[in-house]
Design a protein around this motif. Structure first.
Motif, PDB file in Angstrom:
ATOM      1  N   LEU A 160       0.830  -1.202   0.000  1.00  0.00           N
ATOM      2  CA  LEU A 160       0.000   0.000   0.000  1.00  0.00           C
ATOM      3  C   LEU A 160       0.867   1.255   0.000  1.00  0.00           C
ATOM      4  CD1 LEU A 160      -2.857   1.186   0.194  1.00  0.00           C
ATOM      5  CD2 LEU A 160      -2.674   1.013   2.686  1.00  0.00           C
ATOM      6  N   GLN A 161       0.700   2.086  -0.991  1.00  0.00           N
ATOM      7  CA  GLN A 161       1.442   3.334  -1.138  1.00  0.00           C
ATOM      8  C   GLN A 161       0.445   4.490  -1.094  1.00  0.00           C
ATOM      9  OE1 GLN A 161       3.799   3.450  -4.698  1.00  0.00           O
ATOM     10  NE2 GLN A 161       4.761   5.403  -4.210  1.00  0.00           N
ATOM     11  N   ILE A 162       0.557   5.345  -0.093  1.00  0.00           N
ATOM     12  CA  ILE A 162      -0.378   6.452   0.089  1.00  0.00           C
ATOM     13  C   ILE A 162       0.294   7.751  -0.347  1.00  0.00           C
ATOM     14  CG2 ILE A 162      -1.822   7.724   1.727  1.00  0.00           C
ATOM     15  CD1 ILE A 162      -1.767   5.182   3.498  1.00  0.00           C
ATOM     16  N   ILE A 163      -0.337   8.451  -1.251  1.00  0.00           N
ATOM     17  CA  ILE A 163       0.169   9.729  -1.754  1.00  0.00           C
ATOM     18  C   ILE A 163      -0.840  10.812  -1.389  1.00  0.00           C
ATOM     19  CG2 ILE A 163       0.823  11.036  -3.810  1.00  0.00           C
ATOM     20  CD1 ILE A 163       1.222   8.127  -5.086  1.00  0.00           C
ATOM     21  N   THR A 164      -0.383  11.858  -0.742  1.00  0.00           N
ATOM     22  CA  THR A 164      -1.272  12.947  -0.332  1.00  0.00           C
ATOM     23  C   THR A 164      -0.981  14.200  -1.149  1.00  0.00           C
ATOM     24  OG1 THR A 164      -1.523  12.103   1.924  1.00  0.00           O
ATOM     25  CG2 THR A 164      -1.974  14.441   1.575  1.00  0.00           C
ATOM     26  N   LYS A 165      -2.019  14.814  -1.649  1.00  0.00           N
ATOM     27  CA  LYS A 165      -1.900  16.021  -2.443  1.00  0.00           C
ATOM     28  C   LYS A 165      -3.038  16.975  -2.095  1.00  0.00           C
ATOM     29  CE  LYS A 165      -3.446  15.916  -6.720  1.00  0.00           C
ATOM     30  NZ  LYS A 165      -4.762  16.558  -6.529  1.00  0.00           N
ATOM     31  N   GLU A 166      -2.911  18.229  -2.549  1.00  0.00           N
ATOM     32  CA  GLU A 166      -3.992  19.182  -2.376  1.00  0.00           C
ATOM     33  C   GLU A 166      -5.189  18.768  -3.217  1.00  0.00           C
ATOM     34  OE1 GLU A 166      -2.730  23.116  -3.259  1.00  0.00           O
ATOM     35  OE2 GLU A 166      -1.304  23.239  -1.589  1.00  0.00           O
ATOM     36  N   ASN A 167      -6.372  19.148  -2.751  1.00  0.00           N
ATOM     37  CA  ASN A 167      -7.587  18.771  -3.456  1.00  0.00           C
ATOM     38  C   ASN A 167      -7.605  19.324  -4.876  1.00  0.00           C
ATOM     39  OD1 ASN A 167     -10.731  19.774  -4.035  1.00  0.00           O
ATOM     40  ND2 ASN A 167     -10.492  17.676  -3.349  1.00  0.00           N
ATOM     41  N   GLY A 168      -7.832  18.407  -5.821  1.00  0.00           N
ATOM     42  CA  GLY A 168      -7.914  18.819  -7.222  1.00  0.00           C
ATOM     43  C   GLY A 168      -8.966  18.059  -7.983  1.00  0.00           C
ATOM     44  N   GLY A 169      -9.652  17.126  -7.287  1.00  0.00           N
ATOM     45  CA  GLY A 169     -10.679  16.332  -7.937  1.00  0.00           C
ATOM     46  C   GLY A 169     -10.173  14.969  -8.371  1.00  0.00           C
ATOM     47  N   LEU A 170     -11.111  14.117  -8.799  1.00  0.00           N
ATOM     48  CA  LEU A 170     -10.789  12.735  -9.133  1.00  0.00           C
ATOM     49  C   LEU A 170      -9.794  12.637 -10.280  1.00  0.00           C
ATOM     50  CD1 LEU A 170     -11.230   9.723  -8.736  1.00  0.00           C
ATOM     51  CD2 LEU A 170     -13.276   9.881 -10.172  1.00  0.00           C
ATOM     52  N   SER A 171      -9.969  13.435 -11.328  1.00  0.00           N
ATOM     53  CA  SER A 171      -9.042  13.381 -12.462  1.00  0.00           C
ATOM     54  C   SER A 171      -7.629  13.728 -12.027  1.00  0.00           C
ATOM     55  CB  SER A 171      -9.494  14.340 -13.567  1.00  0.00           C
ATOM     56  OG  SER A 171     -10.634  13.855 -14.233  1.00  0.00           O
ATOM     57  N   SER A 172      -7.515  14.770 -11.211  1.00  0.00           N
ATOM     58  CA  SER A 172      -6.207  15.177 -10.709  1.00  0.00           C
ATOM     59  C   SER A 172      -5.563  14.060  -9.890  1.00  0.00           C
ATOM     60  CB  SER A 172      -6.342  16.448  -9.869  1.00  0.00           C
ATOM     61  OG  SER A 172      -5.113  16.815  -9.287  1.00  0.00           O
ATOM     62  N   ALA A 173      -6.362  13.385  -9.072  1.00  0.00           N
ATOM     63  CA  ALA A 173      -5.848  12.287  -8.250  1.00  0.00           C
ATOM     64  C   ALA A 173      -5.375  11.129  -9.125  1.00  0.00           C
ATOM     65  CB  ALA A 173      -6.925  11.818  -7.276  1.00  0.00           C
ATOM     66  N   ARG A 174      -6.148  10.789 -10.158  1.00  0.00           N
ATOM     67  CA  ARG A 174      -5.741   9.698 -11.048  1.00  0.00           C
ATOM     68  C   ARG A 174      -4.454  10.050 -11.785  1.00  0.00           C
ATOM     69  NH1 ARG A 174     -11.636   8.359 -13.759  1.00  0.00           N
ATOM     70  NH2 ARG A 174     -12.415   6.898 -12.182  1.00  0.00           N
ATOM     71  N   ASN A 175      -4.368  11.274 -12.273  1.00  0.00           N
ATOM     72  CA  ASN A 175      -3.154  11.699 -12.985  1.00  0.00           C
ATOM     73  C   ASN A 175      -1.932  11.620 -12.084  1.00  0.00           C
ATOM     74  OD1 ASN A 175      -4.585  12.250 -15.340  1.00  0.00           O
ATOM     75  ND2 ASN A 175      -4.859  14.416 -14.846  1.00  0.00           N
ATOM     76  N   GLU A 176      -2.099  12.004 -10.826  1.00  0.00           N
ATOM     77  CA  GLU A 176      -0.985  11.926  -9.878  1.00  0.00           C
ATOM     78  C   GLU A 176      -0.585  10.475  -9.649  1.00  0.00           C
ATOM     79  OE1 GLU A 176       1.981  13.403  -7.341  1.00  0.00           O
ATOM     80  OE2 GLU A 176       0.667  14.433  -8.765  1.00  0.00           O
ATOM     81  N   GLY A 177      -1.553   9.613  -9.477  1.00  0.00           N
ATOM     82  CA  GLY A 177      -1.257   8.207  -9.244  1.00  0.00           C
ATOM     83  C   GLY A 177      -0.535   7.544 -10.403  1.00  0.00           C
ATOM     84  N   LEU A 178      -0.868   7.945 -11.625  1.00  0.00           N
ATOM     85  CA  LEU A 178      -0.231   7.362 -12.807  1.00  0.00           C
ATOM     86  C   LEU A 178       1.278   7.597 -12.822  1.00  0.00           C
ATOM     87  CD1 LEU A 178      -2.838   8.205 -15.598  1.00  0.00           C
ATOM     88  CD2 LEU A 178      -2.182   5.918 -14.800  1.00  0.00           C
ATOM     89  N   LYS A 179       1.735   8.627 -12.136  1.00  0.00           N
ATOM     90  CA  LYS A 179       3.166   8.927 -12.095  1.00  0.00           C
ATOM     91  C   LYS A 179       3.946   7.845 -11.352  1.00  0.00           C
ATOM     92  CE  LYS A 179       2.313  13.939 -11.939  1.00  0.00           C
ATOM     93  NZ  LYS A 179       2.482  15.168 -11.102  1.00  0.00           N
ATOM     94  N   TYR A 180       3.263   7.060 -10.517  1.00  0.00           N
ATOM     95  CA  TYR A 180       3.938   6.082  -9.668  1.00  0.00           C
ATOM     96  C   TYR A 180       3.784   4.646 -10.171  1.00  0.00           C
ATOM     97  CZ  TYR A 180       4.198   9.989  -6.398  1.00  0.00           C
ATOM     98  OH  TYR A 180       4.449  11.219  -5.825  1.00  0.00           O
ATOM     99  N   VAL A 181       3.161   4.483 -11.310  1.00  0.00           N
ATOM    100  CA  VAL A 181       2.895   3.143 -11.836  1.00  0.00           C
ATOM    101  C   VAL A 181       4.187   2.487 -12.313  1.00  0.00           C
ATOM    102  CG1 VAL A 181       1.819   1.888 -13.735  1.00  0.00           C
ATOM    103  CG2 VAL A 181       0.506   3.609 -12.486  1.00  0.00           C
ATOM    104  N   VAL A 182       4.422   1.249 -11.893  1.00  0.00           N
ATOM    105  CA  VAL A 182       5.591   0.495 -12.344  1.00  0.00           C
ATOM    106  C   VAL A 182       5.213  -0.892 -12.862  1.00  0.00           C
ATOM    107  CG1 VAL A 182       7.169   1.691 -10.781  1.00  0.00           C
ATOM    108  CG2 VAL A 182       6.047  -0.400 -10.009  1.00  0.00           C
ATOM    109  N   GLY A 183       3.990  -1.313 -12.691  1.00  0.00           N
ATOM    110  CA  GLY A 183       3.584  -2.664 -13.058  1.00  0.00           C
ATOM    111  C   GLY A 183       3.187  -2.808 -14.513  1.00  0.00           C
TER     112      GLY A 183
END
Length: 222
Positions: A53-76
């Motif tokens: 489990l990897q938890i990333i915290t960011k300022e509120n930007g909405g669901l799209s913003s959260a998904r875009n941020e998460g994509l930066k950490y994808v390695v699989g």
């Protein structure tokens, strides 16, 4: 990779995370993006002791913003999206991964079961009809509304995101509609599993109540 965009879901997040960490397929990287939640969601997440489990915290930007941020950490090798107020069958990822490897599918899609509470009757997962498509037929299935036009409930080959250079539109409703067709346009092989493996929680204020969209073991899922 499992990507979960966390946007104020303290009432449902435990069901969502439990359904992921307890999957029968366990070679997972679970990325949860805390999109500036002001409820107790983050505190609930911090009770989990799971190295995946990897938890990333960011300022509120909405669901799209959260998904875009998460994509930066994808390695699989594969990516699966889950909304933070939904949950999945405990064998769902195992079934989808096996299908992806068996057919070399770029996208594996399943169907959702819409629920009003967490009292869900689990289905028999042993038998499921599967439809396969290739080339332009992959995109046609989406455009003809023969499969759900949502990014969740689908296993994507990670390369689709780098090829299409897709990002989710920030500040726009129905972001899935604006994104799915781009991914499907790069899909060469699609498998559709005709089972309801994804449990979609209906909220009274859900925007979806107002609108309906016209490897082997060593492989990892992001």
């Amino acid at each position: 990779e499992i990507l979960i965009g966390l946007v104020g879901s303290e009432m449902c997040i435990r069901d969502s995370i439990d359904s992921v960490v307890n999957q029968t397929y366990n070679n997972l990287q679970i990325i949860v993006v805390n999109d500036g939640s002001i409820d107790n969601s983050l505190q609930i997440l911090n009770t989990y002791n799971d190295d995946r489990l990897q938890i990333i915290t960011k300022e509120n930007g909405g669901l799209s913003s959260a998904r875009n941020e998460g994509l930066k950490y994808v390695v699989g090798d594969y990516i699966l999206f889950i909304d933070s107020d939904d949950w999945i069958h405990l064998n769902m990822i195992n079934v989808m991964i096996k299908e992806a490897i068996k057919t070399d599918a770029d996208i594996v899609s399943i169907y959702e079961k819409r629920v009003m509470s967490d009292d869900v009757i689990e289905e028999d997962m042993q038998i499921a009809n599967v439809s396969s498509y290739q080339g332009k037929d992959c995109l046609s299935q989406l455009l003809l509304n023969r499969i759900p036009n949502y990014v969740w409930g689908k296993l994507y080959r990670s390369e689709l995101f780098t090829k299409s250079k897709v990002t989710f539109p920030v500040g726009q409703n129905y972001e899935d509609v604006a994104t799915s067709y781009k991914l499907f346009s790069y899909c060469n092989k699609l498998s559709v599993i005709h089972k309801q493996y994804y449990y979609y929680f209906i909220r009274e204020n859900s925007i979806c109540l107002l609108y309906t969209s016209p490897s082997p073991r060593d492989r990892s899922v992001s």
